[in-house]
Design an enzyme around this catalytic site. Structure first.
Site, PDB file in Angstrom:
ATOM      1  CG  HIS B 143      -1.781   1.168   1.491  1.00  0.00           C
ATOM      2  ND1 HIS B 143      -3.122   1.151   1.255  1.00  0.00           N
ATOM      3  CD2 HIS B 143      -1.428   2.384   1.745  1.00  0.00           C
ATOM      4  CE1 HIS B 143      -3.575   2.539   1.243  1.00  0.00           C
ATOM      5  NE2 HIS B 143      -2.618   3.181   1.949  1.00  0.00           N
ATOM      6  CD  GLU B 144       1.994   3.306   3.633  1.00  0.00           C
ATOM      7  OE1 GLU B 144       2.272   4.395   3.097  1.00  0.00           O
ATOM      8  OE2 GLU B 144       0.962   3.143   4.343  1.00  0.00           O
ATOM      9  CG  HIS B 147       0.203   6.061  -0.711  1.00  0.00           C
ATOM     10  ND1 HIS B 147      -1.037   6.574  -1.282  1.00  0.00           N
ATOM     11  CD2 HIS B 147      -0.281   5.514   0.346  1.00  0.00           C
ATOM     12  CE1 HIS B 147      -2.050   6.367  -0.418  1.00  0.00           C
ATOM     13  NE2 HIS B 147      -1.495   5.827   0.745  1.00  0.00           N
ATOM     14  CD  GLU B 229      -5.106   6.375   2.131  1.00  0.00           C
ATOM     15  OE1 GLU B 229      -4.905   4.997   2.499  1.00  0.00           O
ATOM     16  OE2 GLU B 229      -4.274   7.220   2.296  1.00  0.00           O
TER      17      GLU B 229
END
Lengths: 187, 404
Positions: B143-144, B147, B229
């Site tokens: 997930h990071e 980003h 997100e």
């Protein structure tokens, strides 16, 4: 005069489109090459880990000569064919993966070995290298898929045909994690 | 299918432009009110914005990491974390390995920084390292890195700088106006006739803007943040091919009642889950910079494949309103069906348990804080602080003297 301008304009536009499509193909092909190099790095890393692992394990697993030898043999074979085609390589690497999987499964029954810090660190490295191999393969195959699609969809398929961009092969390899690990029961 | 996700940011860009317009309007109206000239206010607004931008550009990452009290680690400090980040780096196709930071905090959270894709960093809390198994950690790190890969950090930095400028301008302007009114409303009383009416209108508009602009900007900010997100969740599922990992990580994150000590309002949207919650309450569904955790979990759990289009389908199924999805169209059409993988076989017996993870994490923290480790022959492990000068130390357990 006007007709000449129009024709000239069309030629320029076509040239621009050609260059754009050509560059897109080159970019994708380079991405495929990079992804392939990444797989190479990880496979080599696995080969390099094995002598260390053998050294650590040897003292504890005296009764597992066969298992150990199988790993060493598979590793040597995989190293020998490291510069051959994808087909031969993936078979050798699958062998190695299976042999390693078996070794790790057998190691479960040696509590002393499992408490060894060195072995734990190696096991982490090995697990992670297996993961990295499968992730780099995943990325490679995704890149190949995109590149192949690009060589087949209409306007850029013309460019690919003229400039000789050929579809690439996917890389199939079964790593230890995916191969069914032999069941060892302690009942 | 990877770049398209990142490049299709039209909607987000429209929102950023809307915020910029808001800033221009508020600058103009305030200029009209204070100097009788819109351009003057506009210039002040732009100068404030430029200064914040410079600070953000050159110092943003270090300020953020410094505020979070994050410590940089190397491969040897925490091999498992380093390896998981490297795995996700490979899966996402990032070219450069991001720096890794640990925050010494029992709360479960993580964030990514770095406007430049080649100068990025991820930070995770020590609590996260202790509580999550490998698959879950992989989901969070995926997930990071998403980003970073999707350029969300750049986008969110731009947004937060615009928001900051609007908030600062309205705050100061409202103080000055209030002060003027207290002193005797010099401006309005001195003007006469038609000029007074125009002045009144400008005053009304300025007042209204000062109240509404920060709220509007905040809402835009939240909208952008929530969209990113969802996209990062979808990308994480694509990288790991295992949405259940992220889902069960989010369950743990949502159930945790620890509050991150070093988070503040400005840094909140950077984290994987909103670090703010009422005391003792779980993080679920209180957030506005993030979509409700329970919803994110339900979407991930409903996924039958790993492609972004599958995420989109799951999103629509949860919302049951058909039609509008959350993932940009080009990302969907580019990716075919992608199957899921099974839970990693290591997730069971071979994986370090929670006790072992705790030890591993505290070891990393000792190392990062430059403590020296000495093992006594009796099996006791001694930690020497970096300021320790002596060359001998007594083992508190067996009483042996050990030379350092």
């Amino acid at each position: 005069m006007l007709a000449a301008y129009i024709i000239g304009g069309i030629v320029v536009i076509l040239a621009v489109i050609f260059v754009a499509l050509y560059n897109a193909l080159v970019k994708l092909r380079n991405q495929v090459k990079n992804a392939w190099a990444q797989i190479d790095v990880q496979l080599k890393r696995r080969h390099d880990l094995i002598p260390n692992l053998m050294e650590t394990v040897k003292g504890y697993m005296k009764h597992e000569r066969e298992t150990l030898e199988a790993v060493t043999k598979a590793r040597n074979l995989a190293q020998q064919v490291a510069s051959s085609g994808a087909g031969v390589r993936s078979r050798a690497e699958s062998e190695l993966g299976a042999a390693l999987g078996k070794l790790i499964a057998v190691a479960e029954s040696y509590p002393d070995l499992k408490a060894n810090q060195n072995f734990l660190a190696l096991q982490e490295e090995l697990t992670s290298t297996e993961n990295k191999i499968s992730f780099s393969r995943q990325y490679y195959n995704d890149s190949v898929l995109r590149y192949n699609n690009q060589t087949m969809v209409f306007p850029s398929s013309l460019v690919a045909g003229m400039a000789g961009f050929k579809a690439d092969d996917f890389f199939e390899i079964t790593v230890a994690a995916e191969k069914e690990t032999p069941k060892v029961s302690f009942t | 299918m990877w770049e398209q996700i990142g490049s299709n940011q039209r909607k987000s860009v429209i929102l950023v432009v809307a915020m910029a317009l808001l800033l221009v309007v508020i600058g103009y109206v305030l200029g009209l009110y204070f100097f009788g000239n819109g351009m003057g206010g506009l210039i002040i607004a732009l100068v404030v914005w430029a200064i914040l931008n410079l600070v953000g550009y050159f110092q943003g990452d270090s300020i953020l990491l410094g505020m979070a009290k994050a410590k940089k680690i190397s491969r040897d400090d925490h091999p498992r974390l380093y390896n998981v980040v490297e795995e996700m780096k490979i899966a996402s196709g990032l070219e450069k390995m991001p720096d890794i930071y640990i925050i010494d905090d029992q709360a479960l959270n993580a964030f990514a920084t770095g406007r430049d894709i080649n100068k990025a960093a991820v930070a995770v809390t020590s609590g996260l390292l202790e509580k999550l198994n490998r698959d879950e950690l992989q989901g969070v790190i995926g997930h990071e890195l998403a980003h970073i890969k999707n350029r969300d950090v750049l986008l969110m930095t731009m947004c937060s700088i615009l928001l900051g400028t609007i908030v600062i301008l309205s705050w100061y302007a409202s103080r000055v106006m209030f002060f003027n009114a207290m002193v005797g409303g010099r401006r309005t009383s001195s003007s006469q006739g038609g000029g007074g009416a125009a002045q009144l209108i400008i005053l009304a508009v300025a007042l209204l803007l000062m109240i509404l602009a920060p709220i509007a900007a905040q809402l835009i900010y939240f909208a952008v943040s929530r969209k990113r997100e969802y996209l990062a969740d979808a990308s994480s599922a694509l990288y790991t091919r295992y949405p259940d990992g992220l889902a069960s990580a989010l369950e743990k994150l949502g159930a945790s009642t620890c509050q991150l000590k070093s988070a503040n309002k400005a840094t909140a949207p950077m984290y994987i889950v909103n670090p703010f919650r009422k005391k003792g309450m779980a993080a679920s569904d209180l957030s506005s910079t993030h979509p409700p955790i329970s919803e994110r979990i339900r979407i991930l759990r409903a996924m039958g494949g790993a492609s972004p289009s599958e995420y989109d389908r799951a999103y629509q199924q949860i919302h049951q309103k058909g039609g509008r999805g959350i993932i940009p169209g080009s990302a969907i059409s580019a990716a075919g069906a992608i199957s899921l993988r099974a839970a990693s076989p290591a997730a069971g017996k071979k994986e370090p348990g929670e006790m072992q993870r705790k030890r591993e994490t505290s070891d990393a923290l000792w190392k990062v804080n430059k403590y020296r480790t000495i093992d006594c022959e009796c099996g006791t492990r001694l930690r020497l602080p970096p300021g320790f000068r002596g060359n001998r130390v007594r083992c508190p357990h067996c009483g042996r003297t050990i030379s350092v």
